[in-house]
Design a protein around this motif. Structure first.
Motif, PDB file in Angstrom:
ATOM      1  N   GLY A 122       0.770  -1.261  -0.034  1.00 15.55           N
ATOM      2  CA  GLY A 122       0.096  -0.029   0.081  1.00 15.55           C
ATOM      3  C   GLY A 122       0.660   1.292   0.144  1.00 15.55           C
ATOM      4  N   VAL A 123       2.012   1.217   0.750  1.00 15.93           N
ATOM      5  CA  VAL A 123       2.784   2.528   0.751  1.00 15.93           C
ATOM      6  C   VAL A 123       3.413   2.675  -0.655  1.00 15.93           C
ATOM      7  CG1 VAL A 123       5.127   3.311   1.787  1.00 15.93           C
ATOM      8  CG2 VAL A 123       3.193   2.347   3.351  1.00 15.93           C
ATOM      9  N   VAL A 124       3.784   1.658  -0.926  1.00 16.54           N
ATOM     10  CA  VAL A 124       4.520   1.795  -2.298  1.00 16.54           C
ATOM     11  C   VAL A 124       3.758   2.365  -3.322  1.00 16.54           C
ATOM     12  CG1 VAL A 124       5.874   0.583  -4.305  1.00 16.54           C
ATOM     13  CG2 VAL A 124       6.357  -0.071  -1.766  1.00 16.54           C
ATOM     14  N   VAL A 125       2.515   1.752  -3.570  1.00 11.65           N
ATOM     15  CA  VAL A 125       1.526   1.979  -4.728  1.00 11.65           C
ATOM     16  C   VAL A 125       1.001   3.526  -4.225  1.00 11.65           C
ATOM     17  CG1 VAL A 125      -0.667   1.252  -5.774  1.00 11.65           C
ATOM     18  CG2 VAL A 125       0.899  -0.375  -5.164  1.00 11.65           C
ATOM     19  N   PHE A 126       0.615   3.726  -3.196  1.00  8.17           N
ATOM     20  CA  PHE A 126       0.152   5.156  -3.047  1.00  8.17           C
ATOM     21  C   PHE A 126       1.220   6.192  -3.331  1.00  8.17           C
ATOM     22  CE2 PHE A 126      -3.693   3.308  -1.034  1.00  8.17           C
ATOM     23  CZ  PHE A 126      -4.597   4.336  -0.951  1.00  8.17           C
ATOM     24  N   GLY A 127       2.469   5.793  -2.968  1.00  6.47           N
ATOM     25  CA  GLY A 127       3.551   6.740  -3.432  1.00  6.47           C
ATOM     26  C   GLY A 127       3.673   6.633  -4.944  1.00  6.47           C
ATOM     27  N   LEU A 128       3.634   5.651  -5.532  1.00 10.96           N
ATOM     28  CA  LEU A 128       3.650   5.636  -7.011  1.00 10.96           C
ATOM     29  C   LEU A 128       2.408   6.369  -7.671  1.00 10.96           C
ATOM     30  CD1 LEU A 128       4.934   4.578  -9.700  1.00 10.96           C
ATOM     31  CD2 LEU A 128       3.705   2.459  -9.399  1.00 10.96           C
ATOM     32  N   SER A 129       1.168   6.333  -7.201  1.00 13.06           N
ATOM     33  CA  SER A 129       0.295   7.011  -7.821  1.00 13.06           C
ATOM     34  C   SER A 129       0.414   8.551  -7.617  1.00 13.06           C
ATOM     35  CB  SER A 129      -1.189   6.483  -7.022  1.00 13.06           C
ATOM     36  OG  SER A 129      -1.032   7.163  -5.626  1.00 13.06           O
ATOM     37  N   ALA A 130       1.019   9.004  -6.518  1.00 10.40           N
ATOM     38  CA  ALA A 130       1.382  10.489  -6.452  1.00 10.40           C
ATOM     39  C   ALA A 130       2.151  10.824  -7.685  1.00 10.40           C
ATOM     40  CB  ALA A 130       2.188  10.860  -5.029  1.00 10.40           C
ATOM     41  N   VAL A 131       3.335   9.972  -7.932  1.00  9.61           N
ATOM     42  CA  VAL A 131       4.082  10.529  -8.906  1.00  9.61           C
ATOM     43  C   VAL A 131       3.257  10.441 -10.529  1.00  9.61           C
ATOM     44  CG1 VAL A 131       6.240   9.743 -10.336  1.00  9.61           C
ATOM     45  CG2 VAL A 131       6.002   9.573  -7.938  1.00  9.61           C
ATOM     46  N   VAL A 132       2.407   9.505 -10.566  1.00 10.12           N
ATOM     47  CA  VAL A 132       1.657   9.501 -11.845  1.00 10.12           C
ATOM     48  C   VAL A 132       0.816  10.409 -12.076  1.00 10.12           C
ATOM     49  CG1 VAL A 132      -0.177   8.088 -12.939  1.00 10.12           C
ATOM     50  CG2 VAL A 132       1.750   6.865 -11.751  1.00 10.12           C
ATOM     51  N   GLU A 133       0.169  11.069 -10.915  1.00 13.28           N
ATOM     52  CA  GLU A 133      -0.493  12.040 -11.147  1.00 13.28           C
ATOM     53  C   GLU A 133       0.088  13.514 -11.381  1.00 13.28           C
ATOM     54  OE1 GLU A 133      -4.055  14.727  -8.560  1.00 13.28           O
ATOM     55  OE2 GLU A 133      -3.486  12.617  -7.870  1.00 13.28           O
ATOM     56  N   LEU A 134       1.330  13.543 -11.200  1.00 19.80           N
ATOM     57  CA  LEU A 134       2.220  14.605 -11.375  1.00 19.80           C
ATOM     58  C   LEU A 134       2.678  14.891 -12.758  1.00 19.80           C
ATOM     59  CD1 LEU A 134       4.503  14.767  -8.003  1.00 19.80           C
ATOM     60  CD2 LEU A 134       2.738  16.343  -8.804  1.00 19.80           C
TER      61      LEU A 134
END
Length: 540
Positions: A122-134
């Motif tokens: 969950g930590v890895v994917v939520f961090g990755l989703s933030a980068v994708v949105e940027l």
């Protein structure tokens, strides 16, 4: 662009944003009520507090300052250098995602895998989703600067709806997946959001007549980072303003998400209590987020476009200053009346709302007190949203830098107050600390607004006063609904509850009728702006 034209665009953006927020919050409202019946409070607490905080912190620190700085520029600018500056949000997001992800995994308390499985994923994917949105940030700023209202509404609505549907289906079919469910849904949400912007601009720039607006780019490749003819990679004026806003944004994030930071880093509540607090917090913030957030976002753009940062009110075009003053006065009055209405009626209907929404798990214990306290916080939240909306749009770079010191003091005082108040009053202490800091922020903004208009003939702060008749109706409604709650709710059956709702409906009708009769200036403003947005043949 003239002030009245920008005002019309901002009003249209706010009204569409209002509909968008209604959709968002209703979906979230129903989704939370649904998942409470399938998942544990601990998982809800981890997702809505711990992982959401990781995502929101990463995104906020990486882009908030860039948004404020790049939306403040005029029409005549080198957009290529502005886009180059906006692309810096991606490496900055990668840095914050890696750093905060490490903190979340190694420094914070890790939940029991038997209760909350797949926490690391969950930590890895939520961090990755933030980068994708940027990755879509340059497109978002370009769309906002040109008031592409329809794009924002469709992109965010579609992504939220699809995420909600995916979450509900996975919770129903595969509840044992735990955090896998919310991780996949979050990554899917950001991917759809960015894809909508990419597809829109691809179609727009590929058509013979892309738009009736003059876009600063002609191809999709022109949106990518590149060296300008002058040799400068970025606009250094915007970059310096970005740095000023970044220091401020870091502090503002602590104030905005302060209770989650205290819960996450100081462990003052267990994961189950965090879940209950977050559910009540979301319920309490439903109306302010629906009403105030789109207004703040849209009219920040209006004030930033109409007013020039480095000039006082007497040194600017008086027509634009007059429009800005009228808008600020009307927004302050709207925020005050909306906030007071929520405070007065929220106090008497908190327990009933929690009982209907989540049953005795929420309506018993500290839940009603928590929501009643939050109804008072909503009033301060409404006024602060409007005052800071104007203040941050009108401040010069030097004033922004000076304000950062105030924000630092507020951040420290909030964390200290939240820690001690939580130990003394439980989860209610978080809201009390927020009220204290919000009051100080309002005072700072009101002081700036007073100084800004002091030498002009405009006095927008007079809108914060109420007529005796309207004030009396608010007091009377509060007293009647409180008595009704004591004798009709919530242990006296559904007929008594319906009677309590009927009493509140009559009091609310009397309050709204008095507002309509006494606040004629505000009603005229709302009719004018809503009518202008409806007359638009189609959204841009």
């Amino acid at each position: 662009m003239r002030g009245q034209e920008v005002l019309g665009q901002a009003a249209r953006l706010a009204s569409s944003g209002l509909l968008l927020q209604v959709l968002f919050r209703l979906i979230t409202f129903v989704l939370n009520a649904f998942i409470l019946r399938f998942l544990s409070k601990e998982i809800v607490g981890i997702v809505n507090v711990r992982l959401t905080l990781l995502y929101s912190t990463t995104v906020f620190l990486a882009r908030e300052a860039f948004r404020r700085a790049c939306l403040s520029g005029g029409a005549q600018r080198d957009w290529r250098r502005t886009l180059n500056l906006l692309w810096l949000t991606v490496p900055l997001g990668v840095f914050w995602s890696l750093f905060l992800g490490w903190v979340w995994l190694h420094l914070l308390e890790v939940p029991d895998p038997n209760t909350v499985p797949h926490y690391g994923t969950g930590v890895v994917v939520f961090g990755l989703s933030a980068v994708v949105e940027l990755l879509g940030e340059p497109l978002w700023v370009l769309a906002q600067a040109h008031m592409f209202v329809k794009l924002k509404v469709i992109a965010e609505s579609l992504s939220v709806i699809l995420r909600s549907v995916l979450t509900a289906l996975l919770v129903l079919w595969l509840p044992h997946w735990g955090l896998y469910i919310f991780s996949l849904a979050q990554l899917f949400y950001t991917a759809v959001l960015v894809l909508c912007y990419v597809l829109y601009f691809t179609k727009l720039l590929g058509s013979p007549e892309p738009s009736r607006h003059t876009l600063p780019v002609s191809t999709m490749t022109a949106l990518l980072p590149s060296i300008t003819r002058s040799g400068a990679f970025i606009n250094w004026t915007e970059a310096k303003l970005t740095w000023s806003f970044f220091k401020q944004s870091f502090l503002k994030q602590i104030l905005t998400e302060g209770e989650r930071y205290v819960m996450t880093f100081l462990n003052v509540l267990n994961f189950g209590d965090q879940g209950v607090y977050d559910i009540v917090n979301n319920l309490g913030s439903l109306m302010p987020r629906i009403v105030f957030q789109p207004i703040e976002e849209s009219f920040y753009i209006f004030f930033a476009k109409v007013l020039e940062r480095e000039k006082e009110a007497t040194q600017q075009k008086q027509e634009d200053v007059a429009v800005a003053a009228v808008v600020l006065e009307s927004l302050l009055k709207l925020a005050l009346l909306t906030g007071l209405t929520i405070t007065v009626f929220g106090f008497a209907y908190s327990q009933l709302a929690l009982d209907i929404y989540g049953g005795t798990m929420l309506s018993s214990g500290s839940g009603p007190v928590l929501l009643r306290t939050y109804s008072l916080y909503v009033l301060l939240l409404a006024i602060n949203g409007v005052t800071e909306c104007f203040t941050f749009a009108a401040m010069s770079k030097e004033e922004v830098d000076r304000y950062n010191g105030t924000m630092l003091a507020l951040s420290c005082s909030f964390l200290v107050a939240a820690y001690f108040l939580t130990h003394w009053f439980g989860s209610v202490g978080f809201i009390l600390a927020n009220c204290f800091n919000m009051g100080i922020r309002i005072t700072q903004s009101l002081s700036f607004i007073y100084r800004y208009f002091r030498k002009s003939s405009h006095r927008p702060l007079t809108s914060l006063s109420l007529s005796p008749a309207l004030l009396g109706v608010f007091v009377l409604s509060g007293g009647i609904t409180r008595v009704s709650e004591v004798y009709l709710c919530c242990e006296h059956g559904w007929l008594a509850r319906l009677a309590h709702i009927a009493v509140g409906t009559l009091c609310l009708a009397a309050t709204l009728g008095t507002i309509f009769l006494t606040e004629t200036k505000l009603i005229h403003f709302l009719r004018t702006q809503l009518g202008a947005s409806r007359l638009s043949s189609k959204w841009t």
